[in-house]
Motif scaffolding. Structure first.
Motif, short mmCIF file in Angstrom:
data_model
loop_
_atom_site.label_atom_id
_atom_site.label_comp_id
_atom_site.label_asym_id
_atom_site.label_seq_id
_atom_site.Cartn_x
_atom_site.Cartn_y
_atom_site.Cartn_z
N ARG A 284 -14.67 -0.56 -0.31
CA ARG A 284 -14.11 -1.69 0.42
C ARG A 284 -12.58 -1.66 0.38
O ARG A 284 -11.90 -1.81 1.38
CB ARG A 284 -14.63 -3.00 -0.15
CG ARG A 284 -14.12 -4.24 0.59
CD ARG A 284 -14.59 -5.52 -0.08
NE ARG A 284 -14.03 -5.66 -1.43
CZ ARG A 284 -14.77 -5.69 -2.54
NH1 ARG A 284 -16.08 -5.62 -2.51
NH2 ARG A 284 -14.17 -5.82 -3.73
N ASN A 285 -12.02 -1.44 -0.81
CA ASN A 285 -10.56 -1.40 -0.97
C ASN A 285 -9.95 -0.26 -0.15
O ASN A 285 -8.90 -0.42 0.48
CB ASN A 285 -10.19 -1.24 -2.45
CG ASN A 285 -10.55 -2.46 -3.27
OD1 ASN A 285 -10.72 -3.56 -2.72
ND2 ASN A 285 -10.70 -2.28 -4.57
N LEU B 189 -6.92 0.49 6.82
CA LEU B 189 -6.72 -0.27 8.05
C LEU B 189 -5.33 -0.91 8.08
O LEU B 189 -4.67 -0.94 9.13
CB LEU B 189 -7.81 -1.34 8.19
CG LEU B 189 -7.90 -2.04 9.56
CD1 LEU B 189 -8.24 -1.05 10.65
CD2 LEU B 189 -8.93 -3.15 9.53
N LYS B 190 -4.84 -1.36 6.92
CA LYS B 190 -3.48 -1.89 6.84
C LYS B 190 -2.46 -0.80 7.14
O LYS B 190 -1.47 -1.00 7.84
CB LYS B 190 -3.22 -2.49 5.46
CG LYS B 190 -3.95 -3.80 5.19
CD LYS B 190 -3.67 -4.29 3.78
CE LYS B 190 -4.42 -5.60 3.50
NZ LYS B 190 -4.20 -6.07 2.09
N HIS B 191 -2.73 0.38 6.61
CA HIS B 191 -1.85 1.54 6.81
C HIS B 191 -1.73 1.89 8.30
O HIS B 191 -0.66 2.28 8.77
CB HIS B 191 -2.41 2.72 6.02
CG HIS B 191 -1.96 4.05 6.50
ND1 HIS B 191 -0.70 4.54 6.28
CD2 HIS B 191 -2.62 5.00 7.21
CE1 HIS B 191 -0.60 5.75 6.83
NE2 HIS B 191 -1.75 6.04 7.39
N THR B 192 -2.81 1.73 9.04
CA THR B 192 -2.79 2.07 10.47
C THR B 192 -2.40 0.88 11.33
O THR B 192 -2.54 0.94 12.57
CB THR B 192 -4.17 2.59 10.93
OG1 THR B 192 -5.15 1.57 10.77
CG2 THR B 192 -4.58 3.83 10.16
N LEU B 193 -1.93 -0.20 10.69
CA LEU B 193 -1.49 -1.40 11.41
C LEU B 193 -2.60 -1.99 12.28
O LEU B 193 -2.36 -2.48 13.38
CB LEU B 193 -0.26 -1.08 12.28
CG LEU B 193 0.94 -0.47 11.52
CD1 LEU B 193 2.06 -0.15 12.49
CD2 LEU B 193 1.42 -1.41 10.43
N GLY B 194 -3.83 -1.90 11.78
CA GLY B 194 -4.96 -2.49 12.49
C GLY B 194 -5.62 -1.58 13.50
O GLY B 194 -6.59 -1.99 14.15
N ALA C 231 -7.93 4.63 11.82
CA ALA C 231 -8.45 4.40 10.48
C ALA C 231 -9.77 5.14 10.27
O ALA C 231 -9.98 5.77 9.22
CB ALA C 231 -8.64 2.90 10.25
N ALA C 232 -10.63 5.07 11.26
CA ALA C 232 -11.92 5.78 11.16
C ALA C 232 -11.71 7.28 11.04
O ALA C 232 -12.42 7.97 10.29
CB ALA C 232 -12.78 5.44 12.37
N GLU D 135 -7.50 -6.73 8.35
CA GLU D 135 -6.41 -6.60 9.33
C GLU D 135 -6.97 -6.77 10.74
O GLU D 135 -8.00 -6.22 11.09
CB GLU D 135 -5.76 -5.21 9.21
CG GLU D 135 -4.51 -5.03 10.03
CD GLU D 135 -3.27 -5.58 9.33
OE1 GLU D 135 -2.23 -5.64 9.99
OE2 GLU D 135 -3.36 -5.95 8.13
N ALA D 136 -6.27 -7.58 11.55
CA ALA D 136 -6.71 -7.81 12.94
C ALA D 136 -6.68 -6.51 13.72
O ALA D 136 -5.86 -5.62 13.46
CB ALA D 136 -5.82 -8.85 13.61
N ASP D 137 -7.58 -6.41 14.69
CA ASP D 137 -7.68 -5.21 15.53
C ASP D 137 -6.47 -5.12 16.44
O ASP D 137 -6.28 -5.95 17.33
CB ASP D 137 -8.97 -5.26 16.35
CG ASP D 137 -9.26 -3.92 17.05
OD1 ASP D 137 -8.41 -3.02 16.95
OD2 ASP D 137 -10.33 -3.81 17.67
#
Length: 445
Positions: free
Chosen positions: A398-399, A405-410, A415-416, A441-443
């Motif tokens: 989960r972490n 996802l935070k790293h990719t700015l949503g 991220a995938a 993080e929002a999409d």
């Protein structure tokens, strides 16, 4: 080129015929639409119909469609009658030739009709290897089975085999076994005599006879009913067919190429495809690779389609930007060449600048994007997660997902990709974490 002239052409039949013959064509004549249909039903290898604009072109073309007769139709009439020209085009005629006939214009129409409309464009070594094999076996009389996913271009490859065979100057006839209802496929393949059944108002030559001395393509043969398969097997083995309602067998000399997007060995095991027919067809098997497995073809084909659809829509031809090309290369193309063609056609219509930019390349399946660019100009380092003693695997996962996802700015697609999971799996995980009360993080995609 076999040309059929229908009607009087305002007394210009002789002139039109001379021009066509001078261009290497062979000319047949018919007084009206019904006589023209009789010529076409006879199985004569007509490739182009020039019809008098004053005849009922709409009814004629509807008759062709209902009887599945594929032929190019152009209308001819006096140049000062634009309303009839518009009416003919709306009825389905591909071109309008004003009379008296102009040699250059008729020559251009004949050239368009005879030009290879199924060009085999490629740039990948895998495609080159397939073509090398196809060219090697083309001069033989062996039946060929082309297999591959839907949209890979199996019909294009089959035409390549025909064009490189000893039958190249004879007719190539294609039948889509999946598109014709089971009740009609037998009459389509073998033909029928007048009065053989209700609606059989005239004799109709079947595709086997029409392709005699040439090549018959049986497209998506796996969809053929097993009852018709037995009659097909006899036609291939004995080189003779029986028209429905006929009194005697008819000899044919037809080379068979079949295609399938299914595993025919599985169909044989399941009892939906005859084993003996499979062996007859599978003398040579050529597997057509999916487009994602021949990436060298993608940009080459895209440029070909840009030219094709720019000309078709009378738009200026634009180059593709490097970003647009990269976007094409970073996609798995589940619909193969057919999907690529549709994508480029759409891009030609949507493009507004001097180049076709990446925003005009609209992809149908976001899950098939394999390398979507970052939303920022700088490439940030991949995040690292330091595990702590006592942390569960589920919590670590989960972490890792939330931090990535935070790293990719949503951006969930990127991220995938970093995580090595599908976008669908990522979305399911994030939905679960949100339900559990964790901040996601929002999409920003």
């Amino acid at each position: 080129m076999e040309l059929l002239i229908v009607g009087t052409l305002e007394g210009q039949i002789g002139a039109a015929s001379k021009i066509a013959i001078a261009q290497g064509g062979h000319v047949s004549l018919a007084d009206n639409e019904d006589a023209a249909l009789e010529v076409l039903r006879s199985g004569k290898s007509i490739e182009l119909v020039m019809i008098d604009v004053k005849l009922d072109i709409y009814r004629f073309i509807k008759s062709l469609e209902s009887e599945r007769i594929n032929v190019l139709v152009v209308a001819c009439g006096v140049a000062n009658d634009p309303t009839l020209a518009v009416k003919a085009i709306k009825a389905g005629a591909k071109e309008y030739i004003p009379l008296p006939p102009d040699p250059e214009l008729i020559g251009a129409v004949l050239a368009a009709a005879t030009r290879e409309n199924h060009a085999l464009i490629y740039g990948d070594k895998k495609t080159e290897a397939v073509l090398k094999m196809a060219k090697q076996i083309a001069p033989s009389e062996a039946s060929v089975l082309l297999t591959g996913a839907s949209g890979t271009g199996k019909e294009i490859f089959s035409r390549f085999i025909h064009d490189n065979s000893k039958r190249a100057n004879k007719k190539f006839v294609a039948v889509n076994c999946a598109a014709i209802p089971e009740t009609l496929l037998e009459s389509e393949l073998f033909g029928y005599e007048k009065g053989a059944f209700t609606g059989a108002v005239a004799r109709r030559i079947g595709k086997f006879e029409e392709a005699s001395d040439g090549t018959l393509l049986l497209d998506e043969i796996s969809e053929m009913d097993i009852g018709i398969q037995a009659k097909l097997l006899r036609a291939i083995q004995e080189k003779e067919i029986d028209r429905i309602g006929g009194k005697a067998p008819i000899k044919v000399n037809t080379r068979i190429i079949a295609t399938s997007n299914r595993d025919l060995t599985e169909a044989v095991k399941n009892g939906t495809f005859r084993q003996d027919l499979y062996y007859r067809l599978n003398v040579v098997n050529i597997q057509i690779p999916a487009l994602k497995d021949r990436p060298g073809d993608i940009v080459v084909l895209a440029k070909h389609f840009v030219k094709k659809y720019s000309e078709l829509n009378e738009l200026p031809m634009k180059p593709m930007s490097q970003a647009a090309e990269e976007k094409l290369l970073n996609y798995l193309w589940p619909g193969n060449v057919r999907e690529l063609e549709n994508t480029i056609h759409r891009a030609v219509l949507l493009s507004t600048g001097e180049q076709i930019e990446e925003d005009a390349i609209i992809l149908d399946d976001v899950d098939s994007i394999i390398n979507k660019p970052e939303t920022t100009n700088e490439t940030a380092p991949t995040p690292t997660i330091t595990p702590q003693f006592g942390t569960t695997v589920a919590a670590m996962e989960r972490n890792l997902i939330i931090d990535t996802l935070k790293h990719t700015l949503g951006n969930r697609t990127v991220a995938a990709q970093i995580l090595g999971i599908s976008i669908r799996t990522l979305r399911n995980k994030l939905k679960q974490y949100e339900a559990e009360g964790f901040e996601v993080e929002a999409d920003k995609q």
